[in-house]
Design an enzyme around this catalytic site. Sequence first.
Site, PDB file in Angstrom:
ATOM      1  N   MET A  30       0.832  -1.227   0.068  1.00  9.75           N
ATOM      2  CA  MET A  30      -0.100  -0.168  -0.028  1.00  9.75           C
ATOM      3  C   MET A  30       0.842   1.173   0.035  1.00  9.75           C
ATOM      4  O   MET A  30       0.413   2.236   0.374  1.00  9.75           O
ATOM      5  CB  MET A  30      -1.073   0.053   1.236  1.00  9.75           C
ATOM      6  CG  MET A  30      -1.799  -1.260   1.169  1.00  9.75           C
ATOM      7  SD  MET A  30      -3.501  -1.042   1.873  1.00  9.75           S
ATOM      8  CE  MET A  30      -2.894  -0.748   3.687  1.00  9.75           C
ATOM      9  N   GLY A  31       2.013   1.251  -0.325  1.00 10.56           N
ATOM     10  CA  GLY A  31       3.045   2.204  -0.705  1.00 10.56           C
ATOM     11  C   GLY A  31       3.593   2.665   0.853  1.00 10.56           C
ATOM     12  O   GLY A  31       3.636   1.932   1.790  1.00 10.56           O
ATOM     13  N   LEU A  33       6.845   2.918   1.092  1.00  6.31           N
ATOM     14  CA  LEU A  33       7.881   1.812   1.190  1.00  6.31           C
ATOM     15  C   LEU A  33       8.927   2.070   2.228  1.00  6.31           C
ATOM     16  O   LEU A  33       9.455   3.081   2.406  1.00  6.31           O
ATOM     17  CB  LEU A  33       8.442   1.742  -0.271  1.00  6.31           C
ATOM     18  CG  LEU A  33       7.531   1.624  -1.386  1.00  6.31           C
ATOM     19  CD1 LEU A  33       8.139   1.300  -2.991  1.00  6.31           C
ATOM     20  CD2 LEU A  33       6.453   0.264  -1.029  1.00  6.31           C
ATOM     21  N   HIS A  37       9.329  -3.515   2.605  1.00  6.95           N
ATOM     22  CA  HIS A  37       9.155  -3.819   1.436  1.00  6.95           C
ATOM     23  C   HIS A  37      10.307  -4.049   0.631  1.00  6.95           C
ATOM     24  O   HIS A  37      10.248  -4.913  -0.224  1.00  6.95           O
ATOM     25  CB  HIS A  37       8.276  -2.438   1.060  1.00  6.95           C
ATOM     26  CG  HIS A  37       7.089  -2.162   1.782  1.00  6.95           C
ATOM     27  ND1 HIS A  37       7.147  -1.090   2.384  1.00  6.95           N
ATOM     28  CD2 HIS A  37       6.052  -2.706   1.928  1.00  6.95           C
ATOM     29  CE1 HIS A  37       5.776  -0.805   2.791  1.00  6.95           C
ATOM     30  NE2 HIS A  37       5.214  -1.819   2.574  1.00  6.95           N
ATOM     31  N   GLY A 148       5.148 -10.165   4.296  1.00  7.66           N
ATOM     32  CA  GLY A 148       5.828  -9.946   5.335  1.00  7.66           C
ATOM     33  C   GLY A 148       5.221 -10.898   6.709  1.00  7.66           C
ATOM     34  O   GLY A 148       4.049 -10.612   6.779  1.00  7.66           O
ATOM     35  N   ASP A 151       2.593  -9.274   9.421  1.00  7.99           N
ATOM     36  CA  ASP A 151       1.015  -9.391   9.091  1.00  7.99           C
ATOM     37  C   ASP A 151       0.750 -10.946   9.150  1.00  7.99           C
ATOM     38  O   ASP A 151       0.090 -11.356   8.298  1.00  7.99           O
ATOM     39  CB  ASP A 151       0.437  -8.643   8.042  1.00  7.99           C
ATOM     40  CG  ASP A 151       0.987  -7.169   8.175  1.00  7.99           C
ATOM     41  OD1 ASP A 151       0.351  -6.643   8.911  1.00  7.99           O
ATOM     42  OD2 ASP A 151       1.512  -6.518   7.467  1.00  7.99           O
ATOM     43  N   SER A 187       4.394   1.038   7.759  1.00  7.92           N
ATOM     44  CA  SER A 187       4.177   2.375   7.230  1.00  7.92           C
ATOM     45  C   SER A 187       3.391   3.330   7.927  1.00  7.92           C
ATOM     46  O   SER A 187       3.644   4.732   7.923  1.00  7.92           O
ATOM     47  CB  SER A 187       3.336   2.171   5.790  1.00  7.92           C
ATOM     48  OG  SER A 187       3.937   1.330   4.928  1.00  7.92           O
TER      49      SER A 187
HETATM   50  O1  PAF Z   1      -0.215  -5.623   3.660  1.00  7.49           O
HETATM   51  C1  PAF Z   1      -0.565  -4.879   2.930  1.00  7.49           C
HETATM   52  O2  PAF Z   1       0.165  -3.917   2.780  1.00  7.49           O
HETATM   53  C2  PAF Z   1      -1.955  -4.899   2.403  1.00  7.49           C
HETATM   54  O3  PAF Z   1      -3.010  -5.439   3.124  1.00  7.49           O
HETATM   55  C3  PAF Z   1      -1.877  -5.783   0.870  1.00  7.49           C
HETATM   56  C4  PAF Z   1      -1.537  -7.087   1.236  1.00  7.49           C
HETATM   57  C5  PAF Z   1      -1.240  -4.967  -0.095  1.00  7.49           C
HETATM   58  C6  PAF Z   1      -3.368  -5.794   0.332  1.00  7.49           C
HETATM   59  O4  PAF Z   1      -3.834  -4.352   0.296  1.00  7.49           O
END
Ligand code: PAF
Length: 284
Positions: A30-31, A33, A37, A148, A151, A187
Amino acid sequence: MKIVRTVSEWRLWCEEARRAKQSIGLVPTMGALHAGHLALVQAAQSENDVVVLTIFVNPTQFTNQEDLEKYPRPEEADCAAAEAAGVDLLVIPTVKEVWPVFPPPVTYQAGPLGDRFEGADRPGHFTGVAQVVRRLFEITGECRAYFGEKDYQQVAVVREMVRTLDLDAEVKTIPTVRAEDGLALSSRNIRLSPAGRVRALAFSTALREYSAGGAAVIEAAARHTLEVAGVEVSYAAVVDNQSLQRVSPDYVGPARLLLAGVVDGVRLLDNGPVVVGSEDAVSN
Ligand code: PAF
């Protein structure tokens, strides 16, 4: 690095890569970064011919409008970071591109695995995650996809969806990347005040210095460590590594300690391995 913003260009690029017999590593983000990431990108590069990184702040997984609005979107810095990391295709689609009909129909429910812990605090969150990850997989086509371990529940939900729907994606994970002081990279961390960032260190402390004893003792000690630091605790749970069910009170053996709480109004997650029922206090 090529940057695309439309689903048709993204799909075409991936089809051409496959036609050229290139394997695709997909890094969904979701940016905003950070090094976590970039570690996903590195893992993807080590196992694939090309790497596709997506930046999409998916509205269907947010259960709080303010959280969605406040989510950081530093596009210029993200492009530079992706380019420096050697990403081949950077995808930055609009909501309209990903979800031509909004809200999109829900065709897969995350189910009981998605209803616990994060799911209980944020009902519908994991159905939204599964929904967008499925869409990313569908557009990209056959790929290895990198997530990662921070989560942990998200990974379990995505794995279950891939298995249930027999999707053409192999789910790969990498260990949580941490700052030097132990804070799991996220983030959301940039929204912490300097004092909040110090309070947030209680998460990694609780995981590193978890208590000897049964699951209830480990949970209570972790909760205590968080509360003493001023974290508003959502849960501290010792769960089975695969099913993410709470282990039984007499369980002895390896498990996962899942932690979540709020600092400075920012929701933080962390988790790590524990050995339940050990006699000695453990330090990872
Ligand atoms: O972990 C994340 O950044 C988000 O949940 C994902 C996997 C990109 C889905 O939007």
